[in-house]
Design a protein around this motif. Structure first.
Motif, PDB file in Angstrom:
ATOM      1  N   LYS A 148      -7.262  -1.174 -13.810  1.00  0.00           N
ATOM      2  CA  LYS A 148      -6.263  -2.127 -14.270  1.00  0.00           C
ATOM      3  C   LYS A 148      -5.006  -1.310 -14.527  1.00  0.00           C
ATOM      4  O   LYS A 148      -5.046  -0.320 -15.249  1.00  0.00           O
TER       5      LYS A 148
ATOM      6  N   SER B 102     -13.221   6.486  -4.081  1.00  0.00           N
ATOM      7  CA  SER B 102     -12.385   5.311  -4.320  1.00  0.00           C
ATOM      8  C   SER B 102     -12.711   4.761  -5.695  1.00  0.00           C
ATOM      9  O   SER B 102     -13.810   4.937  -6.204  1.00  0.00           O
TER      10      SER B 102
ATOM     11  N   ALA C 167      -4.489  -5.538 -10.923  1.00  0.00           N
ATOM     12  CA  ALA C 167      -5.672  -4.947 -10.299  1.00  0.00           C
ATOM     13  C   ALA C 167      -5.218  -3.821  -9.367  1.00  0.00           C
ATOM     14  O   ALA C 167      -4.366  -4.026  -8.506  1.00  0.00           O
ATOM     15  N   ALA C 168      -5.764  -2.636  -9.569  1.00  0.00           N
ATOM     16  CA  ALA C 168      -5.360  -1.476  -8.783  1.00  0.00           C
ATOM     17  C   ALA C 168      -6.535  -0.951  -7.964  1.00  0.00           C
ATOM     18  O   ALA C 168      -7.665  -0.911  -8.430  1.00  0.00           O
ATOM     19  N   SER C 169      -6.236  -0.552  -6.749  1.00  0.00           N
ATOM     20  CA  SER C 169      -7.210   0.074  -5.865  1.00  0.00           C
ATOM     21  C   SER C 169      -6.698   1.477  -5.567  1.00  0.00           C
ATOM     22  O   SER C 169      -5.573   1.648  -5.086  1.00  0.00           O
TER      23      SER C 169
ATOM     24  N   THR D  11     -11.443   1.417  -8.690  1.00  0.00           N
ATOM     25  CA  THR D  11     -10.609   0.277  -9.053  1.00  0.00           C
ATOM     26  C   THR D  11     -10.228   0.450 -10.513  1.00  0.00           C
ATOM     27  O   THR D  11     -10.941   1.096 -11.281  1.00  0.00           O
TER      28      THR D  11
ATOM     29  N   THR E  77       0.854  -1.182   0.000  1.00  0.00           N
ATOM     30  CA  THR E  77       0.000   0.000   0.000  1.00  0.00           C
ATOM     31  C   THR E  77       0.887   1.227   0.000  1.00  0.00           C
ATOM     32  O   THR E  77       1.696   1.418   0.905  1.00  0.00           O
TER      33      THR E  77
ATOM     34  N   GLU F 169      -2.798   0.834  -4.285  1.00  0.00           N
ATOM     35  CA  GLU F 169      -2.296  -0.534  -4.158  1.00  0.00           C
ATOM     36  C   GLU F 169      -2.470  -1.224  -5.504  1.00  0.00           C
ATOM     37  O   GLU F 169      -3.529  -1.149  -6.114  1.00  0.00           O
TER      38      GLU F 169
ATOM     39  N   ASP G 219      -7.596   4.999  -3.637  1.00  0.00           N
ATOM     40  CA  ASP G 219      -8.425   5.687  -2.647  1.00  0.00           C
ATOM     41  C   ASP G 219      -7.942   7.125  -2.527  1.00  0.00           C
ATOM     42  O   ASP G 219      -6.787   7.377  -2.196  1.00  0.00           O
TER      43      ASP G 219
END
Length: 72
Positions: free
Chosen positions: A60, A56, A47-49, A58, A23, A41, A51
């Motif tokens: 790629k 927030s 896969a990307a998160s 999501t 993170t 992250e 925030d």
């Protein structure tokens, strides 16, 4: 939607691999009225998160050899 983000990886990192699964947090205090601090992250499968202070998302992510991340 395509967003290109250039990132500078710290020269203090011993190896040149991208820190997948880690993170990454913005080193800043939360904005007034918010308890959130922006963070990113990226998993090894891309896969990307993401925030941010207010939302927030999501995505790629594609990590390449030059210091560039491409979010699609």
């Amino acid at each position: 939607m395509l967003l290109l983000v250039a990132v500078s990886l710290s020269p203090a990192i011993a190896d040149d691999s991208f820190p997948f699964g880690t993170t990454l947090m913005l080193d800043a205090a939360p904005m007034r009225g918010s308890k959130r601090v922006p963070m990113l992250e990226i998993a090894e499968d891309g896969a990307a998160s993401i925030d941010l202070w207010c939302a927030s998302a999501t995505a790629k992510a594609v990590v390449s050899d030059d210091p560039t991340l491409e979010f699609v």
